[in-house]
Design a protein around this motif. Sequence first.
Motif, PDB file in Angstrom:
ATOM      1  N   VAL A   1       9.959   8.900  -4.487  1.00 12.58           N
ATOM      2  CA  VAL A   1       8.660   9.314  -3.974  1.00 12.58           C
ATOM      3  C   VAL A   1       8.647   9.077  -2.468  1.00 12.58           C
ATOM      4  N   ASN A   2       7.995   9.971  -1.719  1.00 11.65           N
ATOM      5  CA  ASN A   2       7.880   9.795  -0.281  1.00 11.65           C
ATOM      6  C   ASN A   2       6.986   8.612   0.047  1.00 11.65           C
ATOM      7  N   ARG A   3       7.262   7.990   1.168  1.00 14.75           N
ATOM      8  CA  ARG A   3       6.469   6.830   1.590  1.00 14.75           C
ATOM      9  C   ARG A   3       5.091   7.254   2.090  1.00 14.75           C
ATOM     10  N   PHE A   4       4.997   8.499   2.599  1.00 11.35           N
ATOM     11  CA  PHE A   4       3.739   8.975   3.170  1.00 11.35           C
ATOM     12  C   PHE A   4       3.313  10.279   2.489  1.00 11.35           C
ATOM     13  N   ALA A   5       2.024  10.497   2.459  1.00 15.75           N
ATOM     14  CA  ALA A   5       1.454  11.763   1.995  1.00 15.75           C
ATOM     15  C   ALA A   5       0.290  12.101   2.916  1.00 15.75           C
ATOM     16  N   TYR A   6      -0.126  13.368   2.872  1.00 17.48           N
ATOM     17  CA  TYR A   6      -1.183  13.813   3.778  1.00 17.48           C
ATOM     18  C   TYR A   6      -2.455  14.126   2.993  1.00 17.48           C
ATOM     19  N   LEU A   7      -3.549  13.762   3.618  1.00 19.28           N
ATOM     20  CA  LEU A   7      -4.853  13.883   2.983  1.00 19.28           C
ATOM     21  C   LEU A   7      -5.094  15.301   2.474  1.00 19.28           C
TER      22      LEU A   7
ATOM     23  N   GLY B   1      -5.247   5.813   3.288  1.00 19.90           N
ATOM     24  CA  GLY B   1      -4.893   4.414   3.070  1.00 19.90           C
ATOM     25  C   GLY B   1      -3.713   4.276   2.132  1.00 19.90           C
ATOM     26  N   VAL B   2      -3.372   3.029   1.812  1.00 17.52           N
ATOM     27  CA  VAL B   2      -2.254   2.739   0.913  1.00 17.52           C
ATOM     28  C   VAL B   2      -2.749   2.768  -0.526  1.00 17.52           C
ATOM     29  N   LYS B   3      -2.151   3.615  -1.329  1.00 16.12           N
ATOM     30  CA  LYS B   3      -2.529   3.754  -2.729  1.00 16.12           C
ATOM     31  C   LYS B   3      -1.371   3.278  -3.612  1.00 16.12           C
ATOM     32  N   ALA B   4      -1.666   2.344  -4.513  1.00 12.95           N
ATOM     33  CA  ALA B   4      -0.649   1.774  -5.390  1.00 12.95           C
ATOM     34  C   ALA B   4      -0.705   2.422  -6.768  1.00 12.95           C
ATOM     35  N   TYR B   5       0.469   2.628  -7.352  1.00 16.92           N
ATOM     36  CA  TYR B   5       0.590   3.255  -8.667  1.00 16.92           C
ATOM     37  C   TYR B   5       1.608   2.470  -9.497  1.00 16.92           C
ATOM     38  N   ARG B   6       1.597   2.728 -10.799  1.00 14.95           N
ATOM     39  CA  ARG B   6       2.540   2.079 -11.715  1.00 14.95           C
ATOM     40  C   ARG B   6       3.057   3.109 -12.713  1.00 14.95           C
TER      41      ARG B   6
ATOM     42  N   VAL C   1      -1.472   7.349   2.502  1.00 18.04           N
ATOM     43  CA  VAL C   1      -2.093   8.652   2.751  1.00 18.04           C
ATOM     44  C   VAL C   1      -2.626   8.668   4.184  1.00 18.04           C
ATOM     45  N   ILE C   2      -2.178   9.623   4.966  1.00 16.54           N
ATOM     46  CA  ILE C   2      -2.609   9.750   6.359  1.00 16.54           C
ATOM     47  C   ILE C   2      -3.228  11.125   6.558  1.00 16.54           C
ATOM     48  N   ASP C   3      -4.068  11.221   7.576  1.00 18.13           N
ATOM     49  CA  ASP C   3      -4.784  12.488   7.764  1.00 18.13           C
ATOM     50  C   ASP C   3      -4.279  13.287   8.957  1.00 18.13           C
TER      51      ASP C   3
ATOM     52  N   ILE D   1      -4.681 -10.001  17.054  1.00 16.63           N
ATOM     53  CA  ILE D   1      -4.568  -8.669  16.459  1.00 16.63           C
ATOM     54  C   ILE D   1      -4.544  -8.843  14.952  1.00 16.63           C
ATOM     55  N   SER D   2      -5.163  -7.925  14.229  1.00 16.07           N
ATOM     56  CA  SER D   2      -5.234  -8.034  12.772  1.00 16.07           C
ATOM     57  C   SER D   2      -4.655  -6.798  12.110  1.00 16.07           C
ATOM     58  N   GLY D   3      -4.293  -6.941  10.861  1.00 14.28           N
ATOM     59  CA  GLY D   3      -3.760  -5.826  10.088  1.00 14.28           C
ATOM     60  C   GLY D   3      -3.738  -6.173   8.614  1.00 14.28           C
ATOM     61  N   GLN D   4      -3.197  -5.284   7.822  1.00 12.14           N
ATOM     62  CA  GLN D   4      -3.095  -5.538   6.393  1.00 12.14           C
ATOM     63  C   GLN D   4      -1.871  -4.828   5.828  1.00 12.14           C
ATOM     64  N   PHE D   5      -1.345  -5.392   4.764  1.00  9.09           N
ATOM     65  CA  PHE D   5      -0.208  -4.778   4.088  1.00  9.09           C
ATOM     66  C   PHE D   5      -0.247  -5.164   2.616  1.00  9.09           C
ATOM     67  N   LYS D   6       0.509  -4.441   1.842  1.00  6.33           N
ATOM     68  CA  LYS D   6       0.575  -4.658   0.392  1.00  6.33           C
ATOM     69  C   LYS D   6       2.032  -4.925   0.012  1.00  6.33           C
TER      70      LYS D   6
END
Length: 677
Positions: free
Chosen positions: A196-202, A259-264, A287-289, A584-589
Amino acid sequence: MQTDTIIYIIIAGITALLLALFQYMYKSKRQSKLNYILTLLRFISIFGILILLINPKFETTSFYDVKPNLVIALDNSESVKYLKQDQKAKDLYDQLISNTDIQNHFNVISYTFGKNFKTIDSITFNENQSNLSEVFKSHSEVYKNTISPIVFITDGNQTFGSDYQYSAAKLKQPIYPVILGDTIIFSDLRIQQLNVNRFAYLKNKFPVEIIANYNGVESINSIIRIYSGNAVLFSKPVAFSASKTSEIITTTLPANNVGVKAYRVEVEPLTNERNTINNSKNFAVEVIDQKTNVAIVSEGSHPDLGALKKSIETNEQRSATILSPSEYLSKINDFQLVILFQPNNSFTEILTEIKRLKLNTFTITGKTTNWNLLNTSQDYYKQEITSQTEDYQPNLNINYSTFIINNLDFESYPPLHSEFGQVSFIVPQETILYKTINGNITNESLLSTFEINEQKHALLNGEGIWRWRAQAFLNSESFNDFDNFIGKLVQYLSSNKKRNRINADYKSFYNGNESINISAQFFNKNYEFDPNANLLITLKNEDDQSIQSLPLLLKNTSYSIDLSGINPGNYNFTIKNTDEPISISGQFKILEYNVEQQFLNADVTKLKTLATNSQGESFFIDRTEALTSKLLNDNRFATIQKSTKSNMPLIDWQYLLGLIALTLSLEWFIRKYNGLI
């Protein structure tokens, strides 16, 4: 000894004898037995001194024994513990290193391996990756010209690196795999691979490819499902048998939110299946726009164009299009960055439009660049025009601080071809790479970046970076390091964000089996990198609300921390300087996945093939009694006696000096005692 040296020694002996006879026989008024003794002592003294002046050299031969090496490589990964072979592996290792006969027969060197191959310090079986190919690659470098068989204690299951059978084929040493496991085959249904690709578009759909495998003899039915949380997004029944052991399932999923969407992905387990951990896999998509579009403008074809396009597009957030100058002018507003490859007269209008629209640029020059045009079309730099060319090798400026650069061995990279002469910058710039000529580092820029009038620019003064991409692959068997470097440069140039005093480099999500490295840079008020900052990262796990604070360590021109090993989950983080109110702040999964727990058996077939191809022998861990005997009785591993020949000058023979001193002392004492002095 040479003939002329022998002649000199004979002359020295005759001279010494004549002088001794002249002193104690011819010149002496009385003759006695004492004169003969004094004559002998004087002869020895003079002859010894003359011999030292001649300093003849004698060939000496010394003998010594060379024992073969025995390399013990122990698999320290979690899969060994998961297969319940950890204690047996440790017992075998202790048995080998404590065996007196083995120690007397071999130089025993012990290593462990997981993701890396290293000298043994502790045996924990907690490595989360297995790079078996690194064992043979390192062995061939360290023990290339020696007799060094390998005792390879492993389950043969590899999760990282190139195929170890290929690496071992280059090794000219016998390999003795000790197989941690047995030949019992259990029925098992698993998710073998997920693409699966790491990125997808809105508002688009992204593809998912699932490869499911089955080990067993009975025909079975199951269902594959894709979940988002507890919601089932996709399901499909699958059937397997002894003849049909694999199936590829493809589908597409919608990207509805940024945003980052998680699946199983799950495949329904068999009844009484021994290993159900490998029945599911987590994955995520960011998912990026918006997509960054890069124009590569060139009048002709060149290998550099393809290398640039491939490097840029390794990140799915970016696309690169190769255009002629006229094609680019018709689409100039479609791109966030333009790469000007060897500008010539056909770029005149483009350079005018870039200046008018205040566009960001990356200029690459070479043999066909029109420097007269470039010098007059902008006010940032001037190239000395010599109408001559030169090859320049790169040298990294470790103090470059605009963005983080790492993992590139620029000193091994081939030279670029460029105009001979110096580039003089009229505006402030930061040099990434300096020019090196014949190993001499200059202060001239090969690659620089600068910002002026809210525009960002880069200048690479040389063509041939396709060779750099190829060299990166030779150095690390991957294009990733070079592609990441080009990606960071493009990311910086294509962004119009103002520069912050603190920057962070991280991914939006990490798979559970990869390294989790976060880097940061801190700048003083003049935007100069500050190597004395005290940076602290505060991590908050959003799932259990736990918080931990850890310091970042300075490495070259960035601060970094390795967070590998923290629990899977959603994390918010803040990096701050403890001495100033700047952060500086950020987030990751982090996705839950342990690749070392996906195996049910040792890879017996592969390890046996490895032994056969290397003229070694494989042993199961429960039947290793014959291993010691095999190693000790193999004639290929006999101790070898070697000799060394060396020429020793007589002046180094200290006994001759002692003899001269002794004869002179005796002669003086005898003469003194007999009243001759």
